[in-house]
Design a protein around this motif. Structure first.
Motif, mmCIF file in Angstrom:
data_model
loop_
_atom_site.group_PDB
_atom_site.id
_atom_site.type_symbol
_atom_site.label_atom_id
_atom_site.label_comp_id
_atom_site.label_asym_id
_atom_site.label_seq_id
_atom_site.Cartn_x
_atom_site.Cartn_y
_atom_site.Cartn_z
ATOM 1 N N ALA A 183 0.822 -1.206 0.000
ATOM 2 C CA ALA A 183 0.000 0.000 0.000
ATOM 3 C C ALA A 183 0.860 1.262 0.000
ATOM 4 N N PRO A 184 0.543 2.223 -0.868
ATOM 5 C CA PRO A 184 1.310 3.478 -0.913
ATOM 6 C C PRO A 184 0.910 4.417 0.214
ATOM 7 N N GLU A 185 1.815 5.326 0.561
ATOM 8 C CA GLU A 185 1.522 6.363 1.546
ATOM 9 C C GLU A 185 1.166 7.678 0.870
ATOM 10 N N PHE A 186 1.589 7.853 -0.371
ATOM 11 C CA PHE A 186 1.340 9.098 -1.094
ATOM 12 C C PHE A 186 -0.152 9.257 -1.350
ATOM 13 N N VAL A 187 -0.714 10.377 -0.922
ATOM 14 C CA VAL A 187 -2.158 10.592 -1.005
ATOM 15 C C VAL A 187 -2.643 10.622 -2.455
ATOM 16 N N GLY A 188 -1.774 11.021 -3.368
ATOM 17 C CA GLY A 188 -2.162 11.084 -4.768
ATOM 18 C C GLY A 188 -2.442 9.742 -5.399
ATOM 19 N N TRP A 193 -5.537 3.268 -5.834
ATOM 20 C CA TRP A 193 -5.343 2.086 -4.990
ATOM 21 C C TRP A 193 -6.695 1.491 -4.594
ATOM 22 N N LYS A 194 -7.642 2.345 -4.230
ATOM 23 C CA LYS A 194 -8.984 1.871 -3.885
ATOM 24 C C LYS A 194 -9.675 1.265 -5.100
ATOM 25 N N TRP A 195 -9.467 1.859 -6.259
ATOM 26 C CA TRP A 195 -10.070 1.362 -7.506
ATOM 27 C C TRP A 195 -9.552 -0.036 -7.836
ATOM 28 N N ILE A 196 -8.293 -0.269 -7.556
ATOM 29 C CA ILE A 196 -7.694 -1.589 -7.818
ATOM 30 C C ILE A 196 -8.256 -2.629 -6.854
ATOM 31 N N GLU A 218 2.806 4.606 -12.374
ATOM 32 C CA GLU A 218 3.799 5.036 -11.402
ATOM 33 C C GLU A 218 3.862 4.072 -10.217
ATOM 34 N N MET A 219 2.709 3.572 -9.770
ATOM 35 C CA MET A 219 2.712 2.603 -8.675
ATOM 36 C C MET A 219 3.387 1.304 -9.094
#
Length: 270
Positions: A183-188, A193-196, A218-219
């Protein structure tokens, strides 16, 4: 409007800048293995960098219009930049269309680099519009299948990069198989992430329309997700005659460009 050819695009830019105020440079590339223009060769000139799709560069176009100088246009067609005194290409176009559309707002003359060899251009035509015999070889392996480019390349014993260009004539739909990892920490990245969610498979168009294309790529680069790209090929056989006509037209177009460029006077000697 006059046309010239040159063997040294940097020197031609300098000459144009000495003669006129607004010099436009087409710094787009369409060949497979381009020889990239080194902006450092003209770093002492007033240079501006612009792309019509990049809003952050809009001020560069405005400043160039107001003060003059050299505008590097990152797109392959330069008609969107508007009026200029001179246009210079850093790459010799593959098509007459790219040449004729780019020069419509040019007042004085345009300059095209003379290739050291035409083999790069010929290879580009072969990869973008390959012979139908080659496409049929691909078709026997991919018809109705869902494959990665690496899998198809291995099946037909061709380089993966070549297959990535050639298979476009077969009109596959690109699908992205996405699996979450860390899970990423970057708010952008959070919306993507939720969509995935627990994992998702979506075609490239769906990813773009959802607004997550850049974030997903980018992720994947940062290791937050695993991304595998597949090509889903149709069952309906392509129109081989249409594809052959398209190839013949591309070959004829390049021949017209070559004939024109080889007949042009040298800009540096004019």
């Amino acid at each position: 409007m006059k046309l010239f050819a040159t063997s040294d695009i940097a020197l031609s830019i300098r000459k144009s800048h000495e003669e006129f105020t607004h010099v436009l440079v087409n710094r787009g590339y369409t060949t497979i293995k381009p020889v990239f223009f080194r902006s450092s060769t003209i770093a002492d000139l007033p240079v501006y960098l612009w792309a019509w799709w990049d809003r952050a560069t809009a001020s560069q176009l405005t400043r160039w219009r107001a003060t003059g100088g050299v505008l590097l246009d990152r797109y392959t067609y330069s008609d969107r930049a508007g009026a200029a005194d001179v246009l210079l290409f850093v790459e010799c176009p593959l098509t007459m269309d790219r040449l004729t559309k780019s020069v419509v707002h040019i007042a004085e003359y345009s300059v095209v680099p003379r290739p050291h060899t035409w083999r790069v251009h010929e290879q580009c035509v072969d990869l973008r519009t390959p012979p139908t015999t080659v496409l049929q070889k691909l078709w026997t392996e991919c018809r109705g299948a869902r494959l990665t480019d690496a899998e198809l390349a291995e099946a037909v014993d061709l380089p993966k990069q070549h297959v990535m260009y050639m298979r476009k004539g077969l009109k596959p739909v690109e699908e992205w198989q996405i699996k979450p990892r860390l899970a990423p920490e970057f708010v952008g990245f959070m919306d993507a992430w939720k969509w995935i969610g627990a994992g998702r498979c979506a075609n490239k168009k769906e990813v773009r329309e959802a607004g997550h294309r850049a974030a997903v790529k980018e992720m994947a680069r940062l290791g937050h997700i695993a991304l595998e790209k597949y090509q889903r090929y149709p069952d309906t056989e392509p129109d081989w005659e249409r594809l052959e006509r398209k190839r013949a037209a591309a070959i004829a177009d390049l021949a017209a460009v070559r004939s024109l460029v080889e007949s042009l006077p040298d800009h540096l000697q004019a």
